[in-house]
Design a protein around this motif. Structure first.
Motif, PDB file in Angstrom:
ATOM      1  N   LEU A  49      88.598  85.856  10.355  1.00  0.00           N
ATOM      2  CA  LEU A  49      89.577  84.866  10.517  1.00  0.00           C
ATOM      3  C   LEU A  49      89.106  84.845  11.983  1.00  0.00           C
ATOM      4  N   LEU A  50      89.093  83.510  12.491  1.00  0.00           N
ATOM      5  CA  LEU A  50      88.609  83.333  13.823  1.00  0.00           C
ATOM      6  C   LEU A  50      90.156  83.001  14.920  1.00  0.00           C
ATOM      7  N   THR A  51      89.982  83.615  16.238  1.00  0.00           N
ATOM      8  CA  THR A  51      90.756  82.998  17.106  1.00  0.00           C
ATOM      9  C   THR A  51      90.364  81.431  17.780  1.00  0.00           C
ATOM     10  N   HIS A  52      89.606  81.603  18.095  1.00  0.00           N
ATOM     11  CA  HIS A  52      88.333  80.856  19.379  1.00  0.00           C
ATOM     12  C   HIS A  52      86.932  80.912  19.247  1.00  0.00           C
ATOM     13  N   HIS A  53      86.110  79.885  19.751  1.00  0.00           N
ATOM     14  CA  HIS A  53      85.681  79.121  19.366  1.00  0.00           C
ATOM     15  C   HIS A  53      83.981  79.219  20.285  1.00  0.00           C
ATOM     16  N   HIS A  54      84.233  81.096  21.474  1.00  0.00           N
ATOM     17  CA  HIS A  54      83.255  82.002  22.584  1.00  0.00           C
ATOM     18  C   HIS A  54      82.886  82.595  21.778  1.00  0.00           C
ATOM     19  N   PHE A 101      99.296  85.730   7.176  1.00  0.00           N
ATOM     20  CA  PHE A 101      99.809  85.447   8.399  1.00  0.00           C
ATOM     21  C   PHE A 101     100.235  83.872   8.636  1.00  0.00           C
ATOM     22  N   ARG A 102     100.254  84.011   9.805  1.00  0.00           N
ATOM     23  CA  ARG A 102     101.148  82.749  10.765  1.00  0.00           C
ATOM     24  C   ARG A 102     100.114  82.040  11.233  1.00  0.00           C
ATOM     25  N   VAL A 103      99.734  80.876  11.749  1.00  0.00           N
ATOM     26  CA  VAL A 103      99.077  80.298  13.009  1.00  0.00           C
ATOM     27  C   VAL A 103      99.638  80.094  13.305  1.00  0.00           C
ATOM     28  N   LEU A 104      99.939  80.271  14.713  1.00  0.00           N
ATOM     29  CA  LEU A 104     100.172  80.017  16.113  1.00  0.00           C
ATOM     30  C   LEU A 104      99.141  79.191  17.116  1.00  0.00           C
ATOM     31  N   ALA A 105      99.560  78.175  17.217  1.00  0.00           N
ATOM     32  CA  ALA A 105      98.626  77.268  18.438  1.00  0.00           C
ATOM     33  C   ALA A 105      99.233  77.988  19.516  1.00  0.00           C
ATOM     34  N   VAL A 106      97.600  78.464  20.260  1.00  0.00           N
ATOM     35  CA  VAL A 106      97.742  78.844  21.499  1.00  0.00           C
ATOM     36  C   VAL A 106      96.871  78.656  22.734  1.00  0.00           C
ATOM     37  N   PRO A 107      97.020  77.326  23.271  1.00  0.00           N
ATOM     38  CA  PRO A 107      96.082  76.932  24.028  1.00  0.00           C
ATOM     39  C   PRO A 107      95.655  77.078  25.202  1.00  0.00           C
ATOM     40  N   GLY A 108      94.891  76.767  26.524  1.00  0.00           N
ATOM     41  CA  GLY A 108      95.073  77.472  27.404  1.00  0.00           C
ATOM     42  C   GLY A 108      93.731  78.294  27.612  1.00  0.00           C
ATOM     43  N   HIS A 109      93.377  79.307  27.046  1.00  0.00           N
ATOM     44  CA  HIS A 109      91.600  79.822  27.408  1.00  0.00           C
ATOM     45  C   HIS A 109      90.760  79.006  26.710  1.00  0.00           C
ATOM     46  N   THR A 110      91.342  78.449  25.447  1.00  0.00           N
ATOM     47  CA  THR A 110      90.760  76.904  25.607  1.00  0.00           C
ATOM     48  C   THR A 110      91.634  75.729  24.676  1.00  0.00           C
ATOM     49  N   ARG A 111      91.064  75.379  24.389  1.00  0.00           N
ATOM     50  CA  ARG A 111      91.466  74.011  24.008  1.00  0.00           C
ATOM     51  C   ARG A 111      92.249  73.882  22.686  1.00  0.00           C
ATOM     52  N   SER A 112      91.124  74.984  21.901  1.00  0.00           N
ATOM     53  CA  SER A 112      91.627  75.028  20.458  1.00  0.00           C
ATOM     54  C   SER A 112      91.880  76.573  20.078  1.00  0.00           C
ATOM     55  N   HIS A 113      91.927  77.448  20.743  1.00  0.00           N
ATOM     56  CA  HIS A 113      92.839  78.790  20.708  1.00  0.00           C
ATOM     57  C   HIS A 113      93.607  78.806  19.572  1.00  0.00           C
ATOM     58  N   ALA A 115      96.175  81.969  17.172  1.00  0.00           N
ATOM     59  CA  ALA A 115      96.628  83.334  16.921  1.00  0.00           C
ATOM     60  C   ALA A 115      96.898  83.527  15.635  1.00  0.00           C
ATOM     61  N   TYR A 116      97.037  84.948  14.823  1.00  0.00           N
ATOM     62  CA  TYR A 116      98.102  84.965  13.548  1.00  0.00           C
ATOM     63  C   TYR A 116      98.402  86.255  13.841  1.00  0.00           C
ATOM     64  N   HIS A 117      99.368  85.952  13.066  1.00  0.00           N
ATOM     65  CA  HIS A 117     100.832  87.133  13.417  1.00  0.00           C
ATOM     66  C   HIS A 117     101.086  87.147  11.923  1.00  0.00           C
ATOM     67  N   GLY A 118     101.712  88.572  11.115  1.00  0.00           N
ATOM     68  CA  GLY A 118     101.732  89.031  10.328  1.00  0.00           C
ATOM     69  C   GLY A 118     101.419  90.261   9.814  1.00  0.00           C
ATOM     70  N   GLU A 119     101.924  91.057   9.238  1.00  0.00           N
ATOM     71  CA  GLU A 119     102.024  92.195   8.828  1.00  0.00           C
ATOM     72  C   GLU A 119     102.514  93.316   9.401  1.00  0.00           C
ATOM     73  N   GLY A 120     103.571  92.691  10.841  1.00  0.00           N
ATOM     74  CA  GLY A 120     103.597  93.500  12.180  1.00  0.00           C
ATOM     75  C   GLY A 120     102.408  93.548  12.617  1.00  0.00           C
ATOM     76  N   LEU A 121     101.269  92.629  12.866  1.00  0.00           N
ATOM     77  CA  LEU A 121     100.486  92.721  13.664  1.00  0.00           C
ATOM     78  C   LEU A 121     100.296  91.567  14.311  1.00  0.00           C
ATOM     79  N   LEU A 122      99.728  90.720  15.762  1.00  0.00           N
ATOM     80  CA  LEU A 122      98.956  90.421  16.896  1.00  0.00           C
ATOM     81  C   LEU A 122      97.872  89.869  16.703  1.00  0.00           C
ATOM     82  N   PHE A 123      97.300  89.097  16.127  1.00  0.00           N
ATOM     83  CA  PHE A 123      95.599  88.774  16.654  1.00  0.00           C
ATOM     84  C   PHE A 123      95.690  87.679  17.598  1.00  0.00           C
ATOM     85  N   CYS A 124      95.019  87.718  18.353  1.00  0.00           N
ATOM     86  CA  CYS A 124      95.513  86.781  19.626  1.00  0.00           C
ATOM     87  C   CYS A 124      94.412  86.511  20.786  1.00  0.00           C
TER      88      CYS A 124
END
Length: 254
Positions: A49-54, A101-113, A115-124
């Motif tokens: 899983l990848l959150t953004h392009h850096h 996991f459910r995908v959440l759009a969280v722009p700000g750090h990058t435009r396309s960032h 996050a993945y939420h599920g199983e009691g975890l948040l990969f942000c």
């Protein structure tokens, strides 16, 4: 559900989640070497899983695919992530092994960032840090504030798996903003003990972040007043408070 932070570079964490068969989920592998060492001769990962392009989040993907060709790579819709095999956007569900996991759009750090939420975890990724948040490289203060509010609305027992070990430095800033907060004082003490022992401060719990992280507390009178004093002007909205806090943090030295 236990997520393992694998140290990489100076302060990154690559997150590893394993099932009962030894197969893993790998999140934001900026470097292949820690993942290869952790998985050894075990079975191939379920997915990446990848959150953004850096680069410190995606730089190890090619090395992992060389070792395990065909491993699915989930990533946001961004042409800068060439290794993606499956593109995701807000509201999508990612099924990885027995995990969802459910995908959440969280722009700000990058435009396309995302996050993945599920199983009691948040990969942000680099959106929410323990006691802090990411810099705004491609987004606005209003976007980042909205993204953090979206994450803060998740269940309080969610384990927040951030991508950097910034917590000790973030604690110093948080205490400068909100020094009379007893929950923050206790959290800062615990962080100092963990780092002195060489232990990670992550994952953290979302309810702890809501109680201690100034970037999630822009509506609190003490945080609003501190941001306003530092900015030297009236701040009319929570998003303005957030923007003032982020600018303050950008130049902060403990």
């Amino acid at each position: 559900m236990h997520a393992l932070p694998l140290p990489a570079f100076d302060d990154n964490y690559i997150w590893l989640l394993r099932d009962g068969t030894g197969r893993a989920l790998v999140v934001d592998p900026g470097d292949a070497a820690p993942v290869l060492a952790a998985l050894g001769d075990g079975p191939p990962p379920h997915a990446i899983l990848l959150t953004h392009h850096h680069g410190d989040h995606i730089g190890g993907v090619d090395g992992l695919l060389a070792r395990w060709p065909g491993t699915p790579v989930f990533a946001p819709r961004d042409e800068r992530i060439a290794s993606a095999s499956q593109r995701v956007e807000s509201g999508d569900e990612v099924a990885v092994g027995r995990w969802r996991f459910r995908v959440l759009a969280v722009p700000g750090h990058t435009r396309s960032h995302v996050a993945y939420h599920g199983e009691g975890l948040l990969f942000c990724g680099d959106t929410l840090f323990s006691l802090g948040c990411g810099r705004m490289f491609e987004g606005t203060a209003a976007q980042m504030h909205a993204s953090l509010a979206r994450l803060a609305a998740l269940p309080g027992d969610t384990k927040v798996c951030c991508a950097h070990e910034y917590t000790l430095a973030n604690a110093a800033f948080a205490l400068a903003v909100d020094p009379e907060n007893p929950a923050l004082q206790a959290r800062a003490d615990a962080i100092r003990r963990l780092r002195a022992a060489g232990q990670p401060t992550l994952p953290t719990r979302l309810d702890e972040e809501r109680a201690c992280n100034p970037f999630l507390r822009c509506a609190e009178p003490a945080v609003h007043a501190a941001a306003q004093r530092h900015a030297g002007r009236q701040l009319a909205s929570d998003a303005e408070v957030f923007g003032a806090l982020r600018a303050w943090k950008d130049g902060f030295r403990a």
